[in-house]
Design a protein around this motif. Sequence first.
Motif, short mmCIF file in Angstrom:
data_model
loop_
_atom_site.label_atom_id
_atom_site.label_comp_id
_atom_site.label_asym_id
_atom_site.label_seq_id
_atom_site.Cartn_x
_atom_site.Cartn_y
_atom_site.Cartn_z
N GLU A 259 35.17 55.20 32.05
CA GLU A 259 36.40 55.96 32.13
C GLU A 259 37.22 55.58 33.37
OE1 GLU A 259 35.49 60.09 31.74
OE2 GLU A 259 34.49 59.83 29.81
N TYR A 260 36.55 55.36 34.50
CA TYR A 260 37.26 54.89 35.69
C TYR A 260 37.97 53.57 35.39
CZ TYR A 260 34.82 58.11 38.93
OH TYR A 260 34.36 59.21 39.61
N LEU A 261 37.28 52.70 34.67
CA LEU A 261 37.87 51.41 34.34
C LEU A 261 39.06 51.56 33.41
CD1 LEU A 261 34.64 49.28 33.79
CD2 LEU A 261 36.31 49.01 35.64
N ARG A 262 38.90 52.36 32.37
CA ARG A 262 39.96 52.50 31.36
C ARG A 262 41.22 53.14 31.91
NH1 ARG A 262 39.63 56.11 25.75
NH2 ARG A 262 41.77 55.69 25.10
N PHE A 263 41.04 54.22 32.67
CA PHE A 263 42.20 55.02 33.05
C PHE A 263 42.72 54.74 34.46
CE2 PHE A 263 40.08 57.71 29.80
CZ PHE A 263 41.10 57.71 28.87
N VAL A 265 41.32 51.58 36.83
CA VAL A 265 41.25 50.20 37.31
C VAL A 265 42.09 49.25 36.46
CG1 VAL A 265 39.72 48.23 37.73
CG2 VAL A 265 38.97 50.55 38.34
N PHE A 266 41.91 49.27 35.14
CA PHE A 266 42.66 48.32 34.31
C PHE A 266 44.17 48.57 34.35
CE2 PHE A 266 38.70 46.72 32.75
CZ PHE A 266 39.00 45.44 32.26
N PRO A 267 44.66 49.82 34.31
CA PRO A 267 46.12 50.00 34.44
C PRO A 267 46.68 49.47 35.76
CG PRO A 267 45.14 51.97 33.51
CD PRO A 267 44.00 51.09 33.94
N ILE A 268 45.94 49.63 36.86
CA ILE A 268 46.42 49.12 38.15
C ILE A 268 46.37 47.60 38.17
CG2 ILE A 268 45.85 48.98 40.61
CD1 ILE A 268 45.18 51.93 40.53
N LEU A 269 45.32 47.01 37.61
CA LEU A 269 45.25 45.55 37.53
C LEU A 269 46.37 45.00 36.66
CD1 LEU A 269 41.41 44.88 37.22
CD2 LEU A 269 42.86 44.61 39.24
N GLU A 270 46.69 45.71 35.59
CA GLU A 270 47.82 45.29 34.74
C GLU A 270 49.12 45.30 35.53
OE1 GLU A 270 50.28 46.76 30.78
OE2 GLU A 270 48.25 47.51 31.11
N GLU A 271 49.29 46.33 36.35
CA GLU A 271 50.49 46.42 37.20
C GLU A 271 50.55 45.24 38.17
OE1 GLU A 271 53.96 48.57 37.89
OE2 GLU A 271 52.37 49.16 36.52
N ARG A 272 49.40 44.82 38.65
CA ARG A 272 49.34 43.69 39.59
C ARG A 272 49.37 42.33 38.90
NH1 ARG A 272 44.15 45.52 43.34
NH2 ARG A 272 45.07 47.38 44.31
N GLY A 273 49.14 42.31 37.58
CA GLY A 273 49.04 41.05 36.87
C GLY A 273 47.75 40.32 37.14
N ASP A 287 30.31 33.97 35.54
CA ASP A 287 31.33 35.01 35.66
C ASP A 287 31.94 35.36 34.30
OD1 ASP A 287 30.81 34.73 38.31
OD2 ASP A 287 32.74 33.82 38.84
N ILE A 288 32.37 36.62 34.17
CA ILE A 288 33.09 37.07 32.98
C ILE A 288 34.45 37.59 33.43
CG2 ILE A 288 32.97 38.41 30.85
CD1 ILE A 288 30.12 39.10 31.52
N VAL A 289 35.48 37.21 32.69
CA VAL A 289 36.85 37.64 33.01
C VAL A 289 37.41 38.44 31.86
CG1 VAL A 289 39.17 36.88 33.60
CG2 VAL A 289 37.19 35.58 34.45
N TYR A 290 37.93 39.63 32.18
CA TYR A 290 38.54 40.49 31.16
C TYR A 290 39.99 40.79 31.53
CZ TYR A 290 33.79 41.49 29.51
OH TYR A 290 32.51 41.39 29.01
N ASP A 291 40.87 40.54 30.58
CA ASP A 291 42.27 40.93 30.74
C ASP A 291 42.56 42.26 30.07
OD1 ASP A 291 43.39 38.59 32.13
OD2 ASP A 291 42.80 37.53 30.31
N ASP A 292 41.63 42.72 29.26
CA ASP A 292 41.86 43.92 28.44
C ASP A 292 40.62 44.80 28.47
OD1 ASP A 292 43.63 45.15 26.14
OD2 ASP A 292 41.57 45.08 25.37
N TYR A 293 40.83 46.12 28.68
CA TYR A 293 39.69 47.03 28.73
C TYR A 293 38.92 47.07 27.42
CZ TYR A 293 36.94 51.23 28.38
OH TYR A 293 35.90 52.09 28.14
#
Length: 345
Positions: A259-263, A265-273, A287-293
């Motif tokens: 839930e921390y990630l979904r609501f 971390v990911f929205p803030i990372l999206e804002e940062r690109g 390593d694993i890279v995710y652009d989408d929750y």
Amino acid sequence: MDREERVHLVSRNTEEVVTEDELSAIFAESETPTVYIGLAPTGEMHIGHFTTMRKLADFLNAGLTVKVLVADLHAHLDDEKSPFDLLDARTDYYQEAIEGMIDAAGADGSQIEFIRGRDFELERDYSLDLLRMAADTTISRVQRAGSEVVRQSDNPKLGGLIYPLMQTLDIPALDADIAYGGIDQRGIYMLSREILPEHGFETPICVFAPLLSGLSGGKMSASDESSKVNLTDAEDVVIDKITDAYCPQGEVEENGVLEYLRFLVFPILEERGEPFVIDRPEKYGGDIVYDDYDDLEADFVAEDLHPLDLKKATGAYISDIIDPIRERFAAQRDLLAAAYPEKYD
């Protein structure tokens, strides 16, 4: 930005919008509708508050006028959760913390208008409207509306019964088109939608944020340090809390880490690109890279992503996100000491 994009920004990552049709209509009627959120300055703010506050960045990007009510009188009326002599100090702390969270989320905290409850809730017209509402609203109705917010007892104090009516009246008093809050506020805002038109006011649109699960499983508890991350927690404390968190392999329900990630971390990372990167040794797949929750959650459910790898990365990202807020308060220990003398003196 067209109307559909604005509606999407306002409604994404929320628990419920009442109603999306009304939200779309208000954008057709007004170029800059007003949204408000009220927060009673009681205990210290934590990451659950941050998740709710991060949404204000979406509102600003959608072109809304954003007002934050630091509801000092509400904090005292709800069973004196804040002593009256601490209201000013806690109000100052809440405003500083909220501005810090908005800035950390990638928006401009200076674009938000802050209002304190005592700035308008003691005015003659407000008091008259409040008394008129009290005259035709039953005790059982306000108790039911505030059951998830106001402290309940068999012999409730009068302040807790006034609280839902004041929160209702705050909406037109602040000229708000949209009321925003956690899903625990739903009962009060549904009451608002019922009784405000009865008193000549517009029916507010309501946007509800989800409430995060605690890190120890179940509901997050403000009194349980292990169930939440505080905004002033040191990096090692954050990482330890996330490492010890309830996060069983493949399970999504009541999983605070996800839930921390979904609501947050990911929205803030999206804002940062920026993507979400999990560092792993090559012998474990690299390593694993995710652009989408959603992709991350799918891998976790499929058990292609180990909980320990997930938690180690999540702890580092959360610590990085709250770092500007942590530094903000490290330079203002007197503000914390004035608001919470029992902890910081």
